[in-house]
Design a protein around this motif. Structure first.
Motif, mmCIF file in Angstrom:
data_model
loop_
_atom_site.group_PDB
_atom_site.id
_atom_site.type_symbol
_atom_site.label_atom_id
_atom_site.label_comp_id
_atom_site.label_asym_id
_atom_site.label_seq_id
_atom_site.Cartn_x
_atom_site.Cartn_y
_atom_site.Cartn_z
ATOM 1 N N SER A 120 -16.009 -2.795 -30.569
ATOM 2 C CA SER A 120 -16.872 -2.308 -29.502
ATOM 3 C C SER A 120 -16.182 -2.470 -28.155
ATOM 4 O O SER A 120 -15.408 -3.408 -27.946
ATOM 5 C CB SER A 120 -18.200 -3.070 -29.509
ATOM 6 O OG SER A 120 -19.125 -2.480 -28.607
ATOM 7 N N TYR B 179 -16.715 -2.585 -23.861
ATOM 8 C CA TYR B 179 -17.712 -2.962 -22.867
ATOM 9 C C TYR B 179 -17.182 -2.663 -21.464
ATOM 10 O O TYR B 179 -16.004 -2.884 -21.177
ATOM 11 C CB TYR B 179 -18.032 -4.458 -22.957
ATOM 12 C CG TYR B 179 -18.520 -4.906 -24.317
ATOM 13 C CD1 TYR B 179 -19.878 -5.086 -24.574
ATOM 14 C CD2 TYR B 179 -17.611 -5.164 -25.343
ATOM 15 C CE1 TYR B 179 -20.313 -5.510 -25.823
ATOM 16 C CE2 TYR B 179 -18.034 -5.589 -26.595
ATOM 17 C CZ TYR B 179 -19.405 -5.765 -26.817
ATOM 18 O OH TYR B 179 -19.820 -6.185 -28.061
ATOM 19 N N TYR C 200 -13.375 -4.085 -21.535
ATOM 20 C CA TYR C 200 -13.163 -5.151 -22.504
ATOM 21 C C TYR C 200 -13.336 -4.548 -23.893
ATOM 22 O O TYR C 200 -14.109 -3.600 -24.070
ATOM 23 C CB TYR C 200 -14.208 -6.271 -22.353
ATOM 24 C CG TYR C 200 -14.463 -6.736 -20.953
ATOM 25 C CD1 TYR C 200 -13.532 -7.516 -20.275
ATOM 26 C CD2 TYR C 200 -15.650 -6.419 -20.302
ATOM 27 C CE1 TYR C 200 -13.772 -7.960 -18.990
ATOM 28 C CE2 TYR C 200 -15.904 -6.870 -19.010
ATOM 29 C CZ TYR C 200 -14.966 -7.627 -18.356
ATOM 30 O OH TYR C 200 -15.198 -8.065 -17.081
ATOM 31 N N ILE D 113 -13.780 -5.841 -28.156
ATOM 32 C CA ILE D 113 -13.905 -6.920 -29.136
ATOM 33 C C ILE D 113 -13.688 -6.333 -30.521
ATOM 34 O O ILE D 113 -14.245 -5.276 -30.865
ATOM 35 C CB ILE D 113 -15.276 -7.616 -29.038
ATOM 36 C CG1 ILE D 113 -15.356 -8.433 -27.745
ATOM 37 C CG2 ILE D 113 -15.517 -8.521 -30.243
ATOM 38 C CD1 ILE D 113 -16.673 -9.162 -27.541
ATOM 39 N N GLU E 175 -13.476 -7.430 -34.727
ATOM 40 C CA GLU E 175 -13.648 -8.375 -35.820
ATOM 41 C C GLU E 175 -13.349 -7.661 -37.126
ATOM 42 O O GLU E 175 -13.813 -6.532 -37.348
ATOM 43 C CB GLU E 175 -15.075 -8.924 -35.864
ATOM 44 C CG GLU E 175 -15.395 -9.931 -34.791
ATOM 45 C CD GLU E 175 -16.756 -10.561 -35.000
ATOM 46 O OE1 GLU E 175 -16.811 -11.759 -35.360
ATOM 47 O OE2 GLU E 175 -17.768 -9.843 -34.812
ATOM 48 N N GLY F 28 -10.786 -12.127 -35.147
ATOM 49 C CA GLY F 28 -11.785 -11.999 -34.102
ATOM 50 C C GLY F 28 -11.064 -12.049 -32.770
ATOM 51 O O GLY F 28 -10.366 -13.024 -32.490
ATOM 52 N N LEU G 50 -11.096 -10.943 -28.403
ATOM 53 C CA LEU G 50 -11.644 -10.395 -27.168
ATOM 54 C C LEU G 50 -10.474 -10.067 -26.262
ATOM 55 O O LEU G 50 -9.610 -10.920 -26.032
ATOM 56 C CB LEU G 50 -12.562 -11.413 -26.486
ATOM 57 C CG LEU G 50 -12.870 -11.179 -24.991
ATOM 58 C CD1 LEU G 50 -13.638 -9.874 -24.786
ATOM 59 C CD2 LEU G 50 -13.654 -12.352 -24.413
ATOM 60 N N ASN H 141 -22.325 -15.215 -29.593
ATOM 61 C CA ASN H 141 -22.328 -13.761 -29.754
ATOM 62 C C ASN H 141 -21.367 -13.123 -28.757
ATOM 63 O O ASN H 141 -20.843 -13.789 -27.860
ATOM 64 C CB ASN H 141 -23.746 -13.194 -29.581
ATOM 65 C CG ASN H 141 -24.370 -13.610 -28.252
ATOM 66 O OD1 ASN H 141 -23.847 -13.307 -27.176
ATOM 67 N ND2 ASN H 141 -25.498 -14.333 -28.327
ATOM 68 N N HIS H 142 -21.168 -11.824 -28.914
ATOM 69 C CA HIS H 142 -20.180 -11.130 -28.084
ATOM 70 C C HIS H 142 -20.623 -11.028 -26.626
ATOM 71 O O HIS H 142 -19.794 -11.107 -25.717
ATOM 72 C CB HIS H 142 -19.908 -9.738 -28.651
ATOM 73 C CG HIS H 142 -19.366 -9.770 -30.044
ATOM 74 N ND1 HIS H 142 -18.464 -10.720 -30.456
ATOM 75 C CD2 HIS H 142 -19.598 -8.971 -31.122
ATOM 76 C CE1 HIS H 142 -18.160 -10.511 -31.726
ATOM 77 N NE2 HIS H 142 -18.841 -9.461 -32.152
ATOM 78 N N GLU H 143 -21.913 -10.842 -26.405
ATOM 79 C CA GLU H 143 -22.404 -10.749 -25.027
ATOM 80 C C GLU H 143 -22.124 -12.045 -24.275
ATOM 81 O O GLU H 143 -21.773 -12.028 -23.087
ATOM 82 C CB GLU H 143 -23.901 -10.432 -25.028
ATOM 83 C CG GLU H 143 -24.258 -9.007 -25.447
ATOM 84 C CD GLU H 143 -24.032 -8.734 -26.926
ATOM 85 O OE1 GLU H 143 -24.026 -9.716 -27.724
ATOM 86 O OE2 GLU H 143 -23.840 -7.553 -27.285
ATOM 87 N N ARG I 180 -19.637 -14.057 -24.871
ATOM 88 C CA ARG I 180 -18.192 -14.099 -24.603
ATOM 89 C C ARG I 180 -17.855 -13.264 -23.365
ATOM 90 O O ARG I 180 -17.066 -13.687 -22.514
ATOM 91 C CB ARG I 180 -17.421 -13.589 -25.822
ATOM 92 C CG ARG I 180 -17.515 -14.504 -27.034
ATOM 93 C CD ARG I 180 -16.640 -14.035 -28.190
ATOM 94 N NE ARG I 180 -16.658 -15.037 -29.244
ATOM 95 C CZ ARG I 180 -17.374 -14.961 -30.357
ATOM 96 N NH1 ARG I 180 -18.135 -13.892 -30.568
ATOM 97 N NH2 ARG I 180 -17.353 -15.925 -31.245
#
Length: 272
Positions: free
Chosen positions: A4, A6, A19, A21, A23, A86, A88, A135-137, A139
């Protein structure tokens, strides 16, 4: 697999493209390799899963640091999965990373630098916080809060000056002379080269070459019906040999091989 993208918050938007992410599960083939090619940007990468292996021609495989700053690149390399991945990544605009680092970006060109080697430039606890985030948010919030705290106006004057010329580069897809860019920045050719090298990590001519190739990927994605000859002309290459040579130098493939092996996506021209 989860992937995803962002958007950055407004205060960081002048310096960050986006950004992403990623996984992946261990059920994926661990031997699969991905070619990484120069994209004109500096990346800040945090692993919250198993780290990737970097494979550079004629060098021993090397496991990536838990967190790293990946400088501008003028060469290709491969990465491979080593387990459950995983990641970011913060993809800076070409001039953007300099706003957060107290060193010339040219000092990390063609390097993946472990953040622990940069001392307090990046808080050591940030890597652990991102790894433990639920969670990703969370991060994304952690990294944005930290980057905003690092943002000062120390380099803002030259950053704004370069931002204007990079907009010109983007508008003309890299088909612009260094002299025109220097003039737009109200700098001499030599001054512009020095400031550009400090902020971007490449000399302007090197950067323009990468942007031109990135536009080839972007154009090809939306015009797959074009032949390679048509593609070269559409992207401003009037010499087929030059077109092929840029591909071989920056990707390690001929154009035909590259489109067969790599995704026709440009990080540089990607729009969130």
């Amino acid at each position: 697999m989860f992937y995803s993208v962002y958007e950055p918050t407004d205060v960081l938007r002048p310096f960050i493209l986006f950004y992403w992410i990623l996984e992946t599960d261990t059920s994926l083939a661990l031997s699969a390799k991905q070619r990484i090619i120069p994209n004109g940007c500096v990346e800040l990468i945090f692993h919250f899963g198993d780290r990737l292996n970097t494979l550079i021609p004629d060098k021993q495989p090397e496991k990536q640091p838990q967190s790293m700053i990946s400088g501008q690149s003028t060469r290709f390399y491969d990465v491979e999965q080593s387990g459950k991945t995983g990641m970011l990544s913060i993809l800076f605009k070409p001039h953007g990373a300099r706003m957060f680092l107290d060193l010339p970006i040219s000092e990390i060109t063609n390097q993946n630098v472990d953040l622990t080697l940069l001392g307090r430039q990046f808080a050591p606890e940030l890597t652990e916080k991102i790894a433990l985030a639920g969670n990703h948010e969370s991060r994304i919030s952690l990294i944005e809060e930290y980057l905003i705290s690092k943002l000062t106006d120390k380099h803002l004057y030259n950053a704004n000056r370069l931002a204007g010329t990079i907009e010109i580069i983007n508008r003309y897809k890299g088909l612009v002379s260094v002299g025109e860019l220097a003039s737009a920045a109200c700098l001499s050719h030599k001054q512009y080269d020095r400031v550009f090298y400090d902020f971007v990590g490449l000399h302007p001519k090197e950067f323009l070459k990468i942007v031109r190739l990135q536009y080839v990927f972007h154009h090809h994605k939306h015009h797959r019906h074009e032949s390679l000859t048509e593609l070269a002309y559409s992207c401003g290459y009037y010499d087929q040999a030059h077109f092929v040579n840029d591909f071989k130098t920056l990707t390690g493939y001929t154009p035909r091989q590259c489109f067969a092996e790599c995704d026709s996506e440009s990080d540089y021209f990607f729009q969130v």
